[in-house]
Scaffold this motif. Structure first.
Motif, mmCIF file in Angstrom:
data_model
loop_
_atom_site.group_PDB
_atom_site.id
_atom_site.type_symbol
_atom_site.label_atom_id
_atom_site.label_comp_id
_atom_site.label_asym_id
_atom_site.label_seq_id
_atom_site.Cartn_x
_atom_site.Cartn_y
_atom_site.Cartn_z
ATOM 1 N N VAL A 181 0.775 -1.281 -0.416
ATOM 2 C CA VAL A 181 -0.361 -0.080 0.016
ATOM 3 C C VAL A 181 0.399 0.946 -0.108
ATOM 4 O O VAL A 181 0.651 2.056 -0.543
ATOM 5 N N GLY A 182 1.570 1.256 1.222
ATOM 6 C CA GLY A 182 2.403 2.610 1.464
ATOM 7 C C GLY A 182 4.165 2.189 -0.070
ATOM 8 O O GLY A 182 4.754 3.217 0.434
ATOM 9 N N ASN B 48 1.739 7.746 2.087
ATOM 10 C CA ASN B 48 2.483 8.173 2.823
ATOM 11 C C ASN B 48 2.584 9.766 3.464
ATOM 12 O O ASN B 48 2.642 9.640 4.226
ATOM 13 N N ARG B 49 2.409 10.235 2.357
ATOM 14 C CA ARG B 49 2.340 12.020 3.624
ATOM 15 C C ARG B 49 0.483 12.660 3.775
ATOM 16 O O ARG B 49 -0.267 11.841 3.117
ATOM 17 N N PRO C 285 -5.808 3.477 6.430
ATOM 18 C CA PRO C 285 -5.555 4.050 7.319
ATOM 19 C C PRO C 285 -4.367 5.337 6.726
ATOM 20 O O PRO C 285 -4.166 6.188 7.413
ATOM 21 N N GLU C 286 -4.095 5.049 4.799
ATOM 22 C CA GLU C 286 -3.645 6.240 4.112
ATOM 23 C C GLU C 286 -4.673 7.643 4.728
ATOM 24 O O GLU C 286 -4.199 8.837 4.630
ATOM 25 N N LEU C 287 -6.425 7.003 3.979
ATOM 26 C CA LEU C 287 -6.805 8.631 4.148
ATOM 27 C C LEU C 287 -7.821 9.340 5.981
ATOM 28 O O LEU C 287 -7.659 9.898 6.543
ATOM 29 N N LEU D 214 3.646 4.542 8.266
ATOM 30 C CA LEU D 214 2.865 5.725 8.096
ATOM 31 C C LEU D 214 3.755 5.435 9.454
ATOM 32 O O LEU D 214 3.794 7.236 10.044
ATOM 33 N N ILE D 215 4.386 4.677 10.383
ATOM 34 C CA ILE D 215 4.511 5.427 11.910
ATOM 35 C C ILE D 215 6.080 6.764 11.619
ATOM 36 O O ILE D 215 5.857 7.207 12.536
ATOM 37 N N PRO D 216 6.891 6.898 10.927
ATOM 38 C CA PRO D 216 7.996 7.136 10.866
ATOM 39 C C PRO D 216 7.688 8.824 10.946
ATOM 40 O O PRO D 216 8.321 9.516 10.649
#
Length: 489
Positions: free
Chosen positions: A28-29, A140-141, A215-217, A257-259
């Motif tokens: 996904v990312g 991922n932004r 998760p992205e949205l 996405l954690i970073p």
């Protein structure tokens, strides 16, 4: 013997291809693709040319490294592979699917005529009803308008061409499409400083996104709510919110996405002058631009630029900014160019180089006027306010500059110490004063400090008075708070 080895190699190649395809299907990312970059780059060409998915993944790896020529070479391979099949055959259509998807996925190929490329992709989808490598929305932004590509040039269409855009989003992303459209509107409103309207949209969207478990949205929506809290002066609420954001994304297994969540925490720490947290991130978690550069880390690089600005590391800031500038220009990422020029302007202003500072600020202001990037500039607070004030006197004072001065001044009043150098850098405490301060911070009395350091109580009082003067405080409690806040002890 040679035949056996050839068969063994062929089986190994097939297993490698199957393994990679299984990884890439669930990517996904784009972190899975990036983490497999060495394997992808070292694959025999015969494996790459047999698999449209692997060939596409190789192109994505090179795009993430800002090597656009290499990325285009893999697209050329896909096209050569396609002509081996009869037009309209299943294999031909499958490769056509990947080609059109890559025209959108690879940002350097979609800087122009993006809507037409989406329409061409939709034609393939209507025939096949699925595709294996969906174009990423955010890369991922925490943004849709500044995610996988810069969509701010289309932001005005969200309000003037709602129906066709919403229909296209729903066709591409099914039930998520409507929310993508509404979330993009909320972002556009925030950037124009229409905070109440943006928050109203978010209030309806976030509960629905939580139920949908995308998760992205959800990351975009939660970050936008975080930004609104910041610009309305509610910093006390954000640390708890960042923790909740992190927990929700962990529940959704969105480790990639954690970073960026950690980088958001560092931005909050800069607003709050939490120097120990900033230092720990810079030392242990920040991406290293001297290693292999990756566009997946670009959000974190922007936070690192601000850390360099905070510590007055001008040359390191300029070097990193130069590394980023080439790709941003190539990809026509106007929002990030505006942000980069603003940071460079502040750094040169800090170095007393007004000419260079004004030059970069002029570039940022031109982009702001064209795309309404008000919050990008204004959120730098008092530092950019002082620069804008001098710029208005020396260069030009138009409506944009006046508006930005008002907005950045308000932000600066909420966070007067944001991007202010660490206190201990301008405050020299003697070795004895440091010892006294450490004991003062653990609530030792003057008598206890004197006994421990083997000095008189009168001498302790003398040192305490000097500490108060140097730290600009009036009592022991304020001294302890300032020392901890600024990382002195």
């Amino acid at each position: 013997m040679n035949n056996n080895k050839a068969v063994e190699n062929e089986n190994m190649e097939k297993e490698t291809a199957l393994y990679l395809e299984s990884q890439l299907k669930s990517d996904v990312g784009r972190y899975k693709i990036w983490n497999q970059r060495e394997l992808l780059r070292n694959l025999p060409i015969q494996i790459i040319e047999k698999s449209p998915m692997i060939c596409s993944a190789c192109a994505i790896v090179e795009e993430l490294s800002d090597d656009y020529n290499k990325a285009d070479e893999y697209i050329a391979r896909l096209k050569r592979l396609q002509i081996l099949y009869r037009a309209n055959s299943d294999k031909y259509e499958e490769i056509e699917n990947y080609l059109r998807c890559m025209d959108i996925e690879l940002a350097h190929r979609s800087t122009t005529d993006l809507f037409n490329k989406y329409k061409l992709l939709l034609e393939v989808l209507e025939k096949q009803n699925e595709y294996k490598l969906k174009p990423t929305i955010t890369l991922n932004r925490p943004s849709l308008l500044n995610g996988a590509r810069d969509n701010y040039k289309y932001a005005s269409h969200l309000f003037t061409a709602k129906k066709p855009l919403k229909m296209m989003a729903e066709k591409l992303y099914q039930r998520e499409g409507c929310m993508i459209f509404e979330l993009a509107k909320a972002e556009a409103l925030y950037q124009e400083n229409k905070i109440a309207e943006s928050l109203s949209l978010l209030s309806n969207l976030i509960p629905r996104l939580e139920r949908m478990k995308n998760p992205e949205l959800l990351f975009v929506a939660l970050y936008l709510r975080y930004c609104i809290l910041i610009v309305t002066g509610q910093l006390d609420s954000v640390y708890c919110m960042i923790d909740k954001m992190k927990n929700k994304l962990n529940e959704l297994d969105a480790f990639y996405l954690i970073p960026n969540i950690n980088a958001i925490r560092v931005w909050a720490a800069m607003l709050d002058c939490n120097y120990p947290l900033i230092k720990e991130w810079g030392k242990n978690h920040a991406p290293d631009e001297s290693g292999e550069y990756c566009n997946l880390d670009r959000f974190q690089y922007f936070i690192k630029l601000r850390v360099y600005l905070l510590y007055g590391k001008h040359m390191l800031l300029v070097n990193l900014a130069g590394r980023m500038l080439h790709g941003l220009l190539q990809l026509e990422r106007h929002a990030e160019l505006c942000e980069l020029y603003t940071i460079l302007a502040m750094s040169y202003y800090n170095e007393k180089n007004e000419k260079q500072a004004f030059q970069y600020l002029t570039e940022a202001l031109e982009l702001c006027r064209k795309y309404k990037f008000y919050r990008i500039i204004a959120n730098e607070g008092s530092r950019i306010y002082l620069l804008l004030r001098d710029y208005a006197c020396a260069v030009i004072e138009d409506n944009t500059v006046i508006k930005l001065m008002q907005m950045s001044r308000t932000f600066g009043l909420f966070y007067p110490d944001y991007l202010k150098p660490k206190l201990y850098k301008t405050t020299t405490l003697t070795a004895t004063e440091m010892d006294v301060l450490r004991l003062l911070c653990v609530e030792r009395s003057n008598e206890e400090i004197g006994t421990y350091l083997d000095i008189t109580t009168r001498t302790v009082k003398f040192h305490v008075s000097n500490i108060f003067r140097k730290l600009g405080v009036k009592n022991r409690r304020q001294a302890a708070k300032a020392a901890k806040k600024n990382g002195i002890v």
